[in-house]
Design a protein around this motif. Structure first.
Motif, PDB file in Angstrom:
ATOM      1  N   ALA A  73      -1.482  -1.829   1.850  1.00 44.00           N
ATOM      2  CA  ALA A  73      -2.374  -0.965   2.634  1.00 44.00           C
ATOM      3  C   ALA A  73      -2.046  -1.099   4.114  1.00 44.00           C
ATOM      4  O   ALA A  73      -1.444  -2.090   4.555  1.00 44.00           O
ATOM      5  CB  ALA A  73      -3.837  -1.324   2.384  1.00 44.00           C
ATOM      6  N   VAL A  74      -2.425  -0.064   4.877  1.00 40.93           N
ATOM      7  CA  VAL A  74      -2.270  -0.061   6.329  1.00 40.93           C
ATOM      8  C   VAL A  74      -3.605   0.339   6.933  1.00 40.93           C
ATOM      9  O   VAL A  74      -4.281   1.237   6.427  1.00 40.93           O
ATOM     10  CB  VAL A  74      -1.179   0.936   6.771  1.00 40.93           C
ATOM     11  CG1 VAL A  74      -1.108   1.015   8.287  1.00 40.93           C
ATOM     12  CG2 VAL A  74       0.176   0.544   6.211  1.00 40.93           C
ATOM     13  N   SER A 134      -1.581   8.165   2.622  1.00 40.05           N
ATOM     14  CA  SER A 134      -2.465   7.039   2.950  1.00 40.05           C
ATOM     15  C   SER A 134      -2.967   7.137   4.387  1.00 40.05           C
ATOM     16  O   SER A 134      -4.147   6.886   4.670  1.00 40.05           O
ATOM     17  CB  SER A 134      -1.715   5.715   2.748  1.00 40.05           C
ATOM     18  OG  SER A 134      -1.329   5.553   1.407  1.00 40.05           O
ATOM     19  N   LEU A 135      -2.087   7.510   5.308  1.00 36.69           N
ATOM     20  CA  LEU A 135      -2.478   7.606   6.718  1.00 36.69           C
ATOM     21  C   LEU A 135      -3.494   8.719   6.949  1.00 36.69           C
ATOM     22  O   LEU A 135      -4.358   8.616   7.824  1.00 36.69           O
ATOM     23  CB  LEU A 135      -1.246   7.838   7.594  1.00 36.69           C
ATOM     24  CG  LEU A 135      -0.206   6.709   7.633  1.00 36.69           C
ATOM     25  CD1 LEU A 135       0.988   7.121   8.480  1.00 36.69           C
ATOM     26  CD2 LEU A 135      -0.820   5.424   8.160  1.00 36.69           C
ATOM     27  N   LYS A 142       9.263  -2.198   4.892  1.00 33.71           N
ATOM     28  CA  LYS A 142       9.092  -1.577   6.208  1.00 33.71           C
ATOM     29  C   LYS A 142       8.672  -0.133   5.965  1.00 33.71           C
ATOM     30  O   LYS A 142       9.508   0.738   5.727  1.00 33.71           O
ATOM     31  CB  LYS A 142      10.393  -1.658   7.005  1.00 33.71           C
ATOM     32  CG  LYS A 142      10.868  -3.089   7.250  1.00 33.71           C
ATOM     33  CD  LYS A 142      12.260  -3.120   7.879  1.00 33.71           C
ATOM     34  CE  LYS A 142      12.755  -4.547   8.060  1.00 33.71           C
ATOM     35  NZ  LYS A 142      14.134  -4.602   8.607  1.00 33.71           N
ATOM     36  N   SER A 143       7.383   0.112   6.014  1.00 36.51           N
ATOM     37  CA  SER A 143       6.848   1.399   5.570  1.00 36.51           C
ATOM     38  C   SER A 143       6.658   2.415   6.685  1.00 36.51           C
ATOM     39  O   SER A 143       6.598   3.612   6.412  1.00 36.51           O
ATOM     40  CB  SER A 143       5.516   1.189   4.846  1.00 36.51           C
ATOM     41  OG  SER A 143       4.606   0.487   5.682  1.00 36.51           O
ATOM     42  N   GLN A 201       4.971  -4.612   5.633  1.00 35.99           N
ATOM     43  CA  GLN A 201       3.839  -5.056   4.842  1.00 35.99           C
ATOM     44  C   GLN A 201       3.864  -6.570   4.618  1.00 35.99           C
ATOM     45  O   GLN A 201       4.934  -7.193   4.673  1.00 35.99           O
ATOM     46  CB  GLN A 201       3.820  -4.352   3.481  1.00 35.99           C
ATOM     47  CG  GLN A 201       3.811  -2.827   3.554  1.00 35.99           C
ATOM     48  CD  GLN A 201       2.608  -2.267   4.258  1.00 35.99           C
ATOM     49  OE1 GLN A 201       2.700  -1.334   5.043  1.00 35.99           O
ATOM     50  NE2 GLN A 201       1.445  -2.848   3.997  1.00 35.99           N
ATOM     51  N   ALA A 202       2.722  -7.144   4.394  1.00 39.50           N
ATOM     52  CA  ALA A 202       2.634  -8.593   4.157  1.00 39.50           C
ATOM     53  C   ALA A 202       3.400  -8.940   2.898  1.00 39.50           C
ATOM     54  O   ALA A 202       3.522  -8.125   1.979  1.00 39.50           O
ATOM     55  CB  ALA A 202       1.172  -9.008   4.028  1.00 39.50           C
TER      56      ALA A 202
END
Length: 424
Positions: free
Chosen positions: A290-291, A324-325, A369-370, A423-424
């Motif tokens: 998620a972001v 998602s954004l 790297k999204s 992302q983590a």
């Protein structure tokens, strides 16, 4: 449904989505807010579907126009067959071309009897001439056999633009060269060095501690090919389609996909240094899948303001990430995604910045790297000539073969100009 109807429906959906959003107030109960939120998402999903239909209809209309234009050109090139209307050799007639004569020769079972005397002369001259041939290797002139139908070139370039933003002149800084010799890009990063306060009468320091340090990057010319696709003379004769144009378009998409992929995620070892690979870290997300709104802001401000003023500053991510954004909201409940106006050439934006959809980028997932953000004008794309389609007629006789080649490289000149969220 016509383009006009689709555009009207799109406008109606935007109005409905906005109405649903505006109904959500600070005092709206959670159940109603969730219902309105779901309704908004449903409307926007329909909006996406309509936009794809509009894009498809527009592409189809453009393709139909191109085919009609080519048909007109072909009719102008074709000489009349009647004895009384034969204009070949006259001032307003068109000269026969080897390519057209050879295609007629193949389509009629390689029977010279189907050709008239002038056509046989053109065929013989074309075989003996190097006018329509390209050598397979630079040093072996006798290894020729390629013919290059020039009418395919525009199809290839248009197709490649549709399949990858990284090959687009409007996104990056493009350098077109006729040869593939290495290009050296000098670099310098002096941003961490400052001047010092001067004391009256004191000598200036001269210890070399603040000398300017230069660097260098290189642009080469890597070649990618589609391999040969062979098709029979029966197919060329019987198909309702022009097989060279059809296959040329498909091979153009292959070239577009490999160019965009390499310029995006190439590792820089014997191939382009893709922009994702070359970018520097801007933000590490707290979640693996998620972001958040705050993380997108942090990514933007990880890039120096000097780069954020560039005319080519933008976000880049794939279509699922855009989905998602588009659901992210600020503290006031407003979506950070802003709808553009395609009909007036106004693109959509995220936090006021343009974005490009790049399907070669990774999804929002662990360690990926999204998102990218920064000045894409600092990424250099070197193109050597134009993509080439070669059609081999004699080598595979009586069948034909077609293949595509592309030569390019890419490098990020300044790693501080473009940064990624991982992302983590």
């Amino acid at each position: 449904m016509s383009l006009k109807d689709l555009n009207e429906k799109r406008g109606s959906l935007v109005a409905q989505a906005r109405a649903a959003l505006d109904e959500i107030k600070t005092n709206t109960d959670e159940a109603r807010a969730a219902e309105l939120d779901a309704r908004h998402d449903t409307i926007m999903a329909e909006f996406d579907r309509v936009e794809k239909l509009i894009e498809r209809e527009q592409r189809l209309a453009d393709a139909e126009k191109r085919l009609a234009d080519r048909a007109d050109e072909e009719r102008k090139r074709q000489r009349p067959t009647g004895a009384d209307t034969d204009t070949r050799g006259q001032d307003d007639g068109e000269a026969l071309e080897y390519r057209a004569v050879f295609h007629k020769f193949i389509a009629n079972g390689a029977d010279l009897g189907e050709l008239d005397a002038e056509e046989r002369a053109v065929l013989k001259a074309g075989v003996q001439s190097t006018k329509e041939f390209r050598t397979q290797t630079a040093g072996t002139a006798t290894a020729g056999g390629y013919t290059v139908p020039t009418e395919l070139a525009n199809v290839i370039i248009e197709t490649m633009k549709a399949w990858g933003p990284m090959y687009d002149d409007d996104i990056c800084t493009v350098m077109n060269t006729a040869s593939g010799n290495q290009i050296d890009l000098p670099t310098v990063d002096d941003t961490a060095v400052t001047a010092e306060k001067h004391t009256e009468g004191a000598a200036l320091t001269d210890d070399g501690g603040k000398d300017v340090t230069f660097g260098q990057k290189h642009l080469n010319a890597y070649v990618f090919d589609t391999e040969f696709v062979k098709f029979s003379f029966e197919l060329a004769q019987d198909s309702i389609f022009n097989m060279e144009n059809l296959l040329g378009g498909l091979l153009g998409k292959r070239l577009g996909r490999i160019a965009n992929s390499q310029l995006t995620v190439g590792d820089g070892t014997d191939d382009p240094n893709g922009i994702v690979t070359a970018s520097s870290l801007g933000k590490t997300a707290a979640a693996a899948a998620a972001v958040t709104y705050d993380e997108v802001i942090d990514l933007v401000h990880s890039v120096d303001p000097a780069y954020r003023q560039s005319p080519k500053v933008r976000f880049m991510f794939n279509d699922l990430t855009l989905g998602s954004l588009r659901k992210l909201k600020d503290g006031e409940g407003r979506y950070i995604w802003t709808q553009g106006d395609v009909t007036n050439g106004v693109p959509g934006s995220i936090l006021g910045y343009r974005y490009s959809i790049n399907q070669a980028m990774a999804n929002i997932a662990t360690g990926q790297k999204s998102l990218l953000f920064g000045d894409f004008g600092s990424y250099f794309v070197r193109k050597v000539g134009a993509p080439v389609i070669g059609v081999l007629r004699e080598r595979f006789w009586p069948n034909l073969g077609i293949a595509g080649l592309i030569r390019f490289d890419g490098e990020l000149g300044d790693v501080a100009a473009v940064k990624h969220l991982i992302q983590a």
